[in-house]
Design a protein around this motif. Structure first.
Motif, PDB file in Angstrom:
ATOM      1  N   SER A 197      20.423  33.691  41.836  1.00 13.54           N
ATOM      2  CA  SER A 197      21.211  34.258  41.016  1.00 13.54           C
ATOM      3  C   SER A 197      22.483  34.482  41.967  1.00 13.54           C
ATOM      4  N   GLU A 198      22.421  34.648  43.069  1.00 12.86           N
ATOM      5  CA  GLU A 198      23.429  34.946  44.083  1.00 12.86           C
ATOM      6  C   GLU A 198      24.314  33.587  44.115  1.00 12.86           C
ATOM      7  N   SER A 199      23.635  32.482  44.015  1.00  6.72           N
ATOM      8  CA  SER A 199      24.534  31.484  44.067  1.00  6.72           C
ATOM      9  C   SER A 199      25.339  31.203  42.665  1.00  6.72           C
ATOM     10  N   LEU A 200      24.873  31.574  41.781  1.00 11.29           N
ATOM     11  CA  LEU A 200      25.584  31.714  40.365  1.00 11.29           C
ATOM     12  C   LEU A 200      26.800  32.574  40.523  1.00 11.29           C
ATOM     13  N   GLY A 201      26.597  33.561  41.095  1.00 10.05           N
ATOM     14  CA  GLY A 201      27.710  34.503  41.225  1.00 10.05           C
ATOM     15  C   GLY A 201      28.882  33.840  42.163  1.00 10.05           C
ATOM     16  N   VAL A 202      28.463  33.334  43.228  1.00  8.80           N
ATOM     17  CA  VAL A 202      29.576  32.781  44.094  1.00  8.80           C
ATOM     18  C   VAL A 202      30.356  31.385  43.378  1.00  8.80           C
ATOM     19  N   TRP A 203      29.360  30.766  42.694  1.00  9.58           N
ATOM     20  CA  TRP A 203      30.041  29.779  41.933  1.00  9.58           C
ATOM     21  C   TRP A 203      30.803  30.084  40.775  1.00  9.58           C
ATOM     22  N   MET A 204      30.924  31.228  40.275  1.00  9.91           N
ATOM     23  CA  MET A 204      31.652  31.783  39.356  1.00  9.91           C
ATOM     24  C   MET A 204      32.886  32.536  39.813  1.00  9.91           C
ATOM     25  N   GLN A 205      32.877  32.840  41.251  1.00 11.40           N
ATOM     26  CA  GLN A 205      34.164  33.380  42.027  1.00 11.40           C
ATOM     27  C   GLN A 205      35.127  32.181  42.388  1.00 11.40           C
ATOM     28  N   ILE A 206      34.263  31.206  42.673  1.00  8.28           N
ATOM     29  CA  ILE A 206      35.015  30.076  43.001  1.00  8.28           C
ATOM     30  C   ILE A 206      35.724  29.404  41.764  1.00  8.28           C
ATOM     31  N   ALA A 207      35.000  29.296  40.559  1.00  8.00           N
ATOM     32  CA  ALA A 207      35.678  28.898  39.367  1.00  8.00           C
ATOM     33  C   ALA A 207      36.941  29.819  39.079  1.00  8.00           C
ATOM     34  N   LEU A 208      36.692  31.110  39.342  1.00 15.95           N
ATOM     35  CA  LEU A 208      38.013  32.042  39.182  1.00 15.95           C
ATOM     36  C   LEU A 208      39.073  31.747  39.878  1.00 15.95           C
ATOM     37  N   LEU A 209      38.890  31.497  41.381  1.00 22.66           N
ATOM     38  CA  LEU A 209      39.941  31.186  42.166  1.00 22.66           C
ATOM     39  C   LEU A 209      40.541  30.051  41.834  1.00 22.66           C
ATOM     40  N   ASN A 210      39.831  28.886  41.182  1.00 30.57           N
ATOM     41  CA  ASN A 210      40.721  27.731  40.838  1.00 30.57           C
ATOM     42  C   ASN A 210      40.861  27.721  39.392  1.00 30.57           C
ATOM     43  N   ARG A 211      40.765  28.885  38.954  1.00 24.23           N
ATOM     44  CA  ARG A 211      41.279  28.945  37.501  1.00 24.23           C
ATOM     45  C   ARG A 211      40.810  28.048  36.688  1.00 24.23           C
ATOM     46  N   ASP A 212      39.548  27.594  36.757  1.00 25.16           N
ATOM     47  CA  ASP A 212      38.566  26.821  36.043  1.00 25.16           C
ATOM     48  C   ASP A 212      37.808  27.377  35.130  1.00 25.16           C
ATOM     49  N   GLU A 213      38.369  27.339  33.686  1.00 31.54           N
ATOM     50  CA  GLU A 213      37.734  27.804  32.676  1.00 31.54           C
ATOM     51  C   GLU A 213      36.728  27.037  32.259  1.00 31.54           C
ATOM     52  N   GLN A 214      36.533  25.890  32.488  1.00 34.31           N
ATOM     53  CA  GLN A 214      35.287  25.181  32.016  1.00 34.31           C
ATOM     54  C   GLN A 214      34.225  25.370  32.982  1.00 34.31           C
ATOM     55  N   ARG A 215      34.473  25.390  34.237  1.00 29.20           N
ATOM     56  CA  ARG A 215      33.137  25.599  35.039  1.00 29.20           C
ATOM     57  C   ARG A 215      32.709  27.080  35.030  1.00 29.20           C
TER      58      ARG A 215
END
Length: 368
Positions: free
Chosen positions: A78-96
């Motif tokens: 679950s930690e990996s999922l949280g960091v992946w979501m943070q990266i998507a936010l920084l990239n403004r990547d709504e799809q990911r």
């Protein structure tokens, strides 16, 4: 008096065709620019460390799990999922981000609304516990995603997860590291690395926790006792006896995460930063672990995650020059095998965190 003849029909068609072609070319250029901007580390993770069900594998190599308390092979955290979501936010990547949210709902979130800390490679789970730090990271991402895209489902999920945490994972007003939902037992300690400043502030701002809960946790960071050398932070807070505790060896990843949270409160962790800069000056590198009393390296390896988190700390303290000094040291640890382009691979294997945290640092640095 003369008048202009209307544009011939053929001319209208040609003009319209040129206009449409121009728009198409422009959109194609934008599309290719976005593709070109994708980090090779992000591409490496998606191509090499993503299970068929969309979960992120913890290791590059497959391996069976010998102990349910430890992660192995292609198991997902679950930690990996949280960091992946943070990266998507920084990239403004709504799809990911939406894909990550779907994984959260379909795979990680239990019927009792706690997040299972580990999944099998096939997406099933054999654990009955949560991990507080992972939960808070995900809740923070959900709230930031809601603020950015106004998807009420993100807010509702954050509310449900927080409600469960407050019902099952609190002791004397503090969140604790985990709760075992099978045996109905909770930890009696709070690891300081889990005191996620921005997550708790977002939870309070959205009305998910009371102000008193926020203040109580932030005070743990504001009142951290200095170690004997005033460099390293303690690791845990024993809730029942109101005491900070420390191990003889310190993991630099944990130290950097605590320092980032302290810096988010506006308190610069100057002693730790000075120590790290001196290490780079004297040794040319940062090691993964140190002895608390002697301040000497306790291991002989470096870690891409250490450099990534150090970059994030530098950015949080507005030390752009230090961030740019650390960046090439991090990139130098990438594997040169074309098969693993962009990946931080060592002897044919890698831990996902050694790719996620550098990627988070890379995206953050480019945003400054």
């Amino acid at each position: 008096m003369t008048t202009k003849s209307p544009l011939p029909k053929r001319g209208i068609i040609i003009t319209f065709t040129i206009l449409i072609t121009g728009i198409a070319v422009s959109l194609w250029i934008q599309h290719m620019s976005k593709r070109a901007a994708v980090s090779p580390t992000l591409a490496f993770i998606e191509h090499n460390m993503t299970n068929p069900n969309g979960t992120l594998a913890t290791y590059l190599k497959e391996a069976p799990s010998a102990n349910p308390d430890y992660v192995a092979g292609h198991e997902a955290l679950s930690e990996s999922l949280g960091v992946w979501m943070q990266i998507a936010l920084l990239n403004r990547d709504e799809q990911r981000f939406q894909q990550s949210y779907d994984l959260l709902r379909e795979r990680y979130l239990s019927p009792q609304n706690y997040i299972k800390w580990k999944l099998q490679p096939d997406g099933t789970s054999e654990v009955n516990t949560n991990a507080l730090g992972d939960d808070l990271r995900i809740v923070r991402a959900l709230l930031e995603g809601y603020d950015l895209w106004q998807q009420t489902a993100y807010l509702a999920a954050a509310e449900a997860i927080t409600a469960r945490l407050q019902q099952s994972s609190m002791l004397e007003g503090y969140f604790v590291d985990y709760h075992d939902f099978l045996h109905q037992q909770s930890a009696d300690v709070l690891s300081l690395v889990y005191v996620d400043t921005l997550a708790l502030q977002a939870m309070e701002r959205h009305g998910l926790i009371d102000r008193s809960v926020l203040d109580r946790h932030l005070e743990l960071l504001q009142q951290l006792p200095a170690a004997s050398q005033k460099i390293f932070y303690p690791q845990k807070y024993e809730v029942g006896v109101s005491k900070y505790t420390s191990d003889d060896k310190v993991n630099l990843i944990d130290q950097l995460i605590v320092a980032i949270h302290v810096a988010e409160l506006g308190q610069s962790p100057q002693e730790l930063i000075h120590f790290l800069k001196q290490e780079l000056k004297n040794r040319g590198k940062l090691f993964g672990q140190y002895d608390r009393s002697s301040r000497q390296p306790a291991v002989d390896y470096e870690s891409p995650s250490v450099y990534g988190l150090a970059i994030l700390l530098a950015l949080e303290t507005r030390d752009q020059a230090w961030a740019e000094e650390l960046y090439p040291l991090m990139l130098a640890m990438r594997d040169h095998n074309p098969r693993y382009k962009g990946g931080y691979v060592f002897d044919g294997d890698t831990h996902l965190f050694d790719n996620l945290f550098p990627l988070l640092a890379e995206v953050s640095l480019k945003g400054h």
